[in-house]
Enzyme design. Structure first.
Site, PDB file in Angstrom:
ATOM      1  N   THR A  33      -2.415   1.218  -4.641  1.00 22.87           N
ATOM      2  CA  THR A  33      -3.356   2.437  -3.728  1.00 22.87           C
ATOM      3  C   THR A  33      -4.630   2.604  -4.372  1.00 22.87           C
ATOM      4  OG1 THR A  33      -3.192   4.399  -3.529  1.00 22.87           O
ATOM      5  CG2 THR A  33      -1.786   3.870  -5.087  1.00 22.87           C
ATOM      6  N   GLY A  34      -5.177   3.281  -3.693  1.00 22.93           N
ATOM      7  CA  GLY A  34      -6.582   3.712  -4.042  1.00 22.93           C
ATOM      8  C   GLY A  34      -6.569   5.242  -4.105  1.00 22.93           C
ATOM      9  N   ASP A  35      -5.260   5.838  -4.174  1.00 28.33           N
ATOM     10  CA  ASP A  35      -4.705   7.113  -4.630  1.00 28.33           C
ATOM     11  C   ASP A  35      -4.646   7.122  -5.918  1.00 28.33           C
ATOM     12  OD1 ASP A  35      -4.591   9.850  -3.523  1.00 28.33           O
ATOM     13  OD2 ASP A  35      -2.551   9.578  -1.819  1.00 28.33           O
ATOM     14  N   ARG A  94       7.746  17.416  -4.604  1.00 28.68           N
ATOM     15  CA  ARG A  94       6.380  18.054  -5.180  1.00 28.68           C
ATOM     16  C   ARG A  94       6.166  18.962  -6.096  1.00 28.68           C
ATOM     17  NH1 ARG A  94       2.464  13.003  -3.678  1.00 28.68           N
ATOM     18  NH2 ARG A  94       0.748  15.456  -4.271  1.00 28.68           N
ATOM     19  N   ASP A 146       1.117  -1.049  -0.096  1.00 28.21           N
ATOM     20  CA  ASP A 146       0.308  -0.121  -0.412  1.00 28.21           C
ATOM     21  C   ASP A 146       0.686   1.163   0.104  1.00 28.21           C
ATOM     22  OD1 ASP A 146      -1.942   1.436   0.298  1.00 28.21           O
ATOM     23  OD2 ASP A 146      -1.931   1.329   2.489  1.00 28.21           O
TER      24      ASP A 146
END
Length: 1249
Positions: free
Chosen positions: A724-726, A644, A450
């Site tokens: 990942t769910g991102d 980022r 994850d």
């Protein structure tokens, strides 16, 4: 009385519009619903997914509010005639056993082990007196002990699950009972109940949001346990329920009927209708609160239970508890089956020899016919068969299995006691929750991880920025003692200040640089952050952690976001409060990758502020790009540090230009079709000719040691997949930050993957169907040459994986085919084979890549990915995660590791091993895993060898006894050989053996590859152990037979008992000598084990062969003084010594030859060191191409579209009470009255909640 309006299909055109709900939103929703209705009625129409393409009769889940009796009357049939309630209760049960089922179910699970079945079969044979050669309880007791040890271990694990279930089911909640809400437990919730949720409470079931205390019944939720994202998401109730369900009485009178789809595992979709007061209102996933979400920034909300307990979507995504067995356990099952078959064949062959020998004896000794008149040769052979089978059953000793379990247990304790894996901040050591999987930790080939909470801390920190070509933020703020003094003037200073640059602060305080002022002003204005006041302090709540970091750094540097209304934003600029009128808010979406705000400043000038990904900002700049070159270099520097990045820009907008643009914007916003596309076009017209202000750099904090751990995993030939769910951009950026991705990799996205794999999916002559690898060199010939060589990475989304898993259903043509045509199609092609070919093609491509990232995947898809790789690659997998959304993946993988993270303990409770940090995985695998695998393999090798060496003599002896199944060795020797005489050296080997130290194991992870390739124990090694052991038994038997011969006399040792004891003594000293050559890591216990083994042999031989014991029970003690007689003779001692020398010569020769012919350990280590040094130059530097899609931009990668619309409509704004900002420790002056440009008073203020 106000007419009712809602978001559903309007019953008449006379419905009045409700202020606060944007007209374009209602039109969009109405258009969507009408289109959906027409779309459903079109022949052959295919919906977006398989589950949404159901016909109307599939929507049979009917929920009546406040009507428990209605739901209790329905039952469904399962397991033949058994029935259960259709609507499940909210109590959950993840434990496997209860008081009644523990004993039978646990025994059933243990009988899946072939070894246990084998011993039960032998025990049953021993109960037959005619064929029994050993007492029946001799094997029953150790088997009972073994089953009890495993049963107690399983019981302890299950008690932990029961405790977890009880804690979850006993959580408090408020349920509407009668006309008031009463405090009850989660387990008391039923479908149709209305539940009240308070701020920061966890949603207990899947609820339809009815209303909340927020404006327009908004409810903000955090879905960390579902998709791993910590940014807030909003849900909004129907307008009709928001208006009418305003108190407990109206809630109690609510009698709406919901018709929706049956319970399913689709986390992001929901389709249904609410029927109330004769009207229907459409429902979708935006009105559903899922179990496991956490309510944030909402004082109270009310929901109707749609799915409860195991019917909820998160529980549908949780797989069942699976019985996990290691690779060695599966090999052991096959070996036991092979040995059993071999024993049957050997026993059959010896039984045939027994029958032939008996018949020949009768012919030669006819005068003894009276003794054999009742037993034929066939009967004699039959009994001999079973006698030999029992006698040879000791080849698989019960003590091996008991010692096996003990070694597993102690090695698990070593993991628990390892101080290097102890995390002091949480006071959490490593925990081996399963004690039977340790060796498999040394054979991992794939790690499925994850992202949020596992690799990252999900904490965004503003690190650096570039303004007008100058980079700020290089100083170490933690070491600058003057920081607090420099910022003491700022009363709004955030307590968690992490960014500080003295030069930038000086420029801001001078207030004479327009670029710096515009830069800071943009950070304070251009966002969708919400603010509330807690204890006279400003508290920001952002849609994404990125935005919160940007607004917070502006606040700390003197540009403080104070409040906002529907059309204004108020900030404090170095103590001066200024209010900007918001003329337009251009929201972010994944295509635009930017957001903008158009404002009118207090001086009356119109300005556009924009921030977003550098790739979209730089191409929209004005021709005069004075600072672009410096900013691009700064962006490269930031990206090289895996920060980022995003660009910020501005422009002045003329009045006439804005007036014309505003008309276009209004026209596009009221369109019924293609509204979003037209709005994007309008946005493009104003987002041009921008003036670049600079760039920002935000660090998404990784957990300590994550990049180094991933590098070690990659050097150990372990492939790491991030599931990942991102969002995709966020996951890719983290991939670069943790060095899973490098800048010399080619990233394959979905369009390129489809282009590569499509020929294999749809062509009858696909490489997959022909058994050839789809992704070998020639598969890339038609694609750019860069893909067939060099490093590659794969990035896919959950929607793309639906095609791989074939979950989108049949095609439109197949849906319209008649049953005869479908039957014909089924004959022409095997659908299952085609699906497997699709999966195999994808897996073949993915496994050629150095990294794989799967984004926006559901918990169920995570498990399907793991299952797919296990099925097609036959590889050992490990899944690691920290949230409830990782539970299914952890259960599916061969090894499940739970991280004790921010998302609770759900993953830990379902895991096999629990760690506090991801970085401890390197020590778990490369040290404990590798050592456990090495120890278990050496244990098995040595145990099989010593068993064959000691027990195979029974076969050779049978040729000299007429195949009578008479034991050669003493019964007590047979019983104690594997328990006391030879068990302690092998036990120490299984507990303490090391080939290299822990430091060397981490320094040279390439040594881990031996476990992945099964080098330490496999079928070939087992055969070598069998050959080696058989050679030792042959040498012991025939050397002793040759030396002692057939002699007689009072001083000659040639009797049967002495012969047996010489062979037994030679076997014991041979296997002890072999263990001494096998051990590489000597301890005091290793030496003590050898001494104890020899001591026990002398002690028990003296006891069992004493005349006192013989007098007590002549049948049980049949070898009186046998060892004393045998070993006091010099010839016997010479024979023992000769046997030991002859037996050890092959081992010594093999080791000598291997030391010269085979690669040495040192050369392997030096080669690994060279590999490590070669990789450093590539892995730790960044060379990003300017036009490459590898550029990382931080803005809004975890941001959800739609917040700008809420702010523009005022839907998320609450009327503010008495102004308290003057009570804050502000800049010293009370807030000023700031008139807007059109003269309207600004006294009417709003704050976001």
């Amino acid at each position: 009385m106000r007419p009712r309006s809602g978001t559903g299909v309007e019953a008449s055109g006379e419905k009045q519009e409700k202020p606060g709900l944007a007209k374009h939103q209602r039109e969009k929703l109405s258009c969507r619903i009408n289109a959906f209705s027409v779309y459903q009625n079109l022949p052959g129409t295919k919906m977006a997914s398989q589950d949404d393409s159901k016909s109307q009769q599939d929507f049979t889940w009917i929920v009546k509010a406040n009507d428990r009796a209605y739901h209790e009357q329905f039952h469904t049939t399962y397991a033949w005639c058994l029935k259960k309630k259709k609507y499940a209760g909210n109590g959950i049960k993840t434990a496997k056993y209860n008081v009644l089922t523990f004993l039978p179910l646990n025994l059933y699970e243990q009988l899946h082990r072939l070894v246990n079945i084998y011993f039960i079969f032998i025990i049953l044979l021993q109960t037959v007196p005619q064929i029994s050669t050993l007492p029946w309880f001799a094997l029953l007791f150790p088997l009972t002990l073994l089953l009890s040890i495993r049963g107690v271990r399983d019981l302890i694990d299950d008690i932990g699950r029961h405790r977890s279930d009880w804690e979850i089911n006993s959580r408090p909640c408020e349920i509407l009972t009668g006309k008031s809400f009463i405090q009850k437990k989660w387990r008391d919730i039923c479908v149709g109940d209305i539940v009240c949720l308070r701020k920061d409470s966890i949603v207990p079931a899947d609820l339809l949001l009815l209303s909340s205390t927020e404006p327009n019944s908004l409810c903000y939720v955090e879905t960390m346990d579902i998709d791993g994202e910590t940014n807030l998401k909003y849900r909004q109730a129907l307008l009709v329920t928001h208006e009418q369900l305003t108190n407990d009485g109206s809630m109690a009178a609510f009698d709406g009927v919901i018709t929706c789809e049956e319970p399913n595992s689709r986390m992001h979709s929901f389709v249904g209708t609410l029927d109330w007061h004769g009207e229907k209102y459409s429902l979708d996933s935006e009105k559903l609160l899922l179990r496991g979400c956490k309510v944030r920034n909402t004082e109270a909300c009310y929901g109707l239970v749609i799915y409860a307990g195991f019917d909820s979507k998160i529980m549908k995504n949780c797989g069942k508890i699976k019985l996990k067995k290691t690779k060695l356990s599966h090999l052991m099952d096959r070996l036991v089956l092979l040995i059993t078959i071999s024993l049957f064949l050997i026993s059959f062959g010896l039984a045939v020899g027994s029958g032939v020998s008996a018949e020949r004896f009768r012919e030669q000794h006819a005068y003894l016919f009276a003794f054999y008149s009742t037993t034929s040769s066939i009967q004699y052979a039959f009994f001999a068969f079973w006698g030999f089978l029992i006698l040879l059953s000791l080849v698989i000793p019960m003590s091996m299995l008991i010692t096996f379990e003990f070694i597993y247990l102690v090695n698990s304790c070593f993991i628990n006691w390892d101080r290097e894996m102890y995390y002091a901040p949480k006071d959490m050591p490593a925990k081996a929750r399963s004690t039977s999987l340790n060796d498999q930790l040394g054979q991992i080939e794939y790690v499925f991880s994850d992202k949020t909470g596992t690799l990252t801390q999900n904490i965004m920190t503003f690190k650096k920025c570039c303004i007008n070509g100058v980079i700020y933020g290089s100083q170490n703020s933690a070491q600058d003692k003057s920081m607090e003094m420099d910022l003491k003037w700022n009363k709004y200073l955030d307590s968690k200040l992490e960014f500080y640059d003295q030069q930038l602060l000086a420029n801001i305080r001078r207030n004479d640089d327009p670029m710096v002022k515009e830069f800071m002003r943009l950070l304070a204005i251009c966002h969708t952050v919400m603010v509330e006041e807690k204890q006279n302090q400003l508290v920001y709540q952002a849609a994404s952690p990125d935005e919160e970091a940007l607004v917070t750094v502006a606040r700390n540097l003197g540009y403080v976001f104070l409040s906002r209304t529907q059309d204004t934003v108020t900030i404090s600029e170095l103590g001066v409060e200024r209010t900007y009128k918001v003329l337009a808010l251009l929201d972010f979406n994944s295509v635009r990758k930017r957001m903008s705000i158009v404002v009118r400043d207090p001086e009356g000038h119109i300005k556009l502020y924009t921030k977003g990904a550098d790739t979209v900002i730089l191409e929209r700049l004005h021709r005069e790009r004075a600072t672009e070159g410096c900013t691009v270099k700064a962006l490269d520097t930031f990206a090289a540090e895996t920060l980022r990045t995003l660009c910020v820009a501005t422009r002045d907008v003329g009045e006439s230009e804005f007036s014309l643009w505003s008309k276009k914007h209004h026209a596009a916003s009221v369109l019924l079709q293609n509204r979003a596309q037209e709005l994007d076009k309008v946005y493009e017209e104003i987002e041009k000719d921008l003036r670049l202000l600079g760039a920002t750099a935000i660090e998404d904090k990784l957990q300590d040691g994550v990049p180094e751990t991933i590098q070690l995993l990659k050097r150990g030939d372990i492939k790491v997949w991030v599931l990942t769910g991102d969002k995709q951009e966020t996951a890719v950026n983290i991939g670069f930050a943790c060095r899973l991705l490098s800048d010399d990799m080619t990233i394959l996205e979905e369009s390129e993957i489809s282009e590569i794999l499509e020929p294999g999916w749809y062509s009858n002559s696909s490489l997959a169907s022909s058994g050839e690898g789809l992704c070998k060199e020639k598969s890339f010939l038609s694609f750019p040459a860069s893909l067939s060589h060099g490093k590659k990475a794969l990035v896919v989304t959950g929607d793309f994986l639906d095609k791989i898993f074939h979950t989108e259903g049949s095609t439109t043509e197949e849906q319209n085919l008649s049953w005869r045509q479908r039957l014909s199609c089924c004959r022409d092609r095997n659908k299952k084979d085609q699906e497997n070919a699709m999966e195999k093609a994808f897996v073949e491509l993915a496994t050629t890549c150095q990294a794989v990232i799967c984004c926006r995947v559901t918990p169920k898809q995570k498990a399907l990915i793991v299952q797919m790789v296990k099925r097609h690659k036959k590889a050992i997998s490990l899944a690691i995660g920290d949230g409830a959304n990782d539970v299914n993946m952890i259960k599916t993988a061969d090894i499940g590791v739970g991280i004790s993270g921010q998302e609770g303990m759900q993953a830990v409770q379902c895991s096999d091993y629990a760690l506090a940090q991801f970085r401890y995985l390197e020590r778990l695998l490369f040290v404990h895993g590798r050592w456990s695998y090495l120890r278990i393999c050496k244990f098995l090798r040595y145990f099989f060898y010593k068993t064959f060496a000691g027990m195979m003599v029974q076969i050779w002896f049978a040729f000299y006894t007429g195949f009578t199944a008479q034991p050669l060795l003493e019964g007590w020797f047979l019983a104690l050989y594997n328990v006391f005489y030879t068990s302690y050296p092998v036990l120490c080997m299984g507990l303490f053996e090391q080939d290299v130290s822990a430091k060397k194991s981490l320094q040279f992870p390439e040594l881990y590859k031996a476990g992945q390739k099964d080098r330490f124990f496999n079928f070939r090694i087992f055969c070598l152990c069998f050959i080696h052991g058989s050679f030792v038994s042959l040498a012991n038997f025939f050397i002793t037979l040759w030396a002692m011969g057939d002699h007689s006399g009072t001083h000659v040792v040639g009797d049967y008992q002495s012969f047996a004891m010489v062979i037994a003594t030679a076997a014991i000293f041979t296997v002890i000598a072999e263990s001494m050559m096998e051990v590489k890591f000597w301890t005091v216990l290793s030496v003590l084990a050898i001494v104890i083994s020899i001591g026990f042999y002398c002690l028990f031989s003296y006891i069992t062969q004493s005349f006192q014991a013989f007098k007590t029970s002549p049948v049980a003690f049949q070898f009186p003084a046998a060892t004393k007689n045998a070993l006091t003779d010099p010839l016997s001692l010479f024979v023992v010594l000769l046997c030991v020398v002859v037996n050890t010569i092959p081992s010594l020769t093999f080791r000598f030859v291997r030391s010269f012919a085979g690669p040495t350990t040192m050369s392997e280590l030096l080669q690994a060191r060279d590999m490590q040094e070669k990789q450093k130059a590539v892995e730790l530097t960044s060379h990003i191409r300017r036009n490459s899609h590898l550029r990382r931009s931080s803005y809004a990668f975890s941001h959800k579209e739609g917040y700008a619309d809420l702010i523009s409509r005022g839907a998320s704004l609450r009327s503010k009470g008495p102004r308290v900002r003057s009570q804050l420790n502000g800049f010293g002056s009370s807030p000023k009255y700031t008139p807007s440009v059109d003269g309207a008073s600004e006294e009417k203020k709003f704050h976001l909640c």
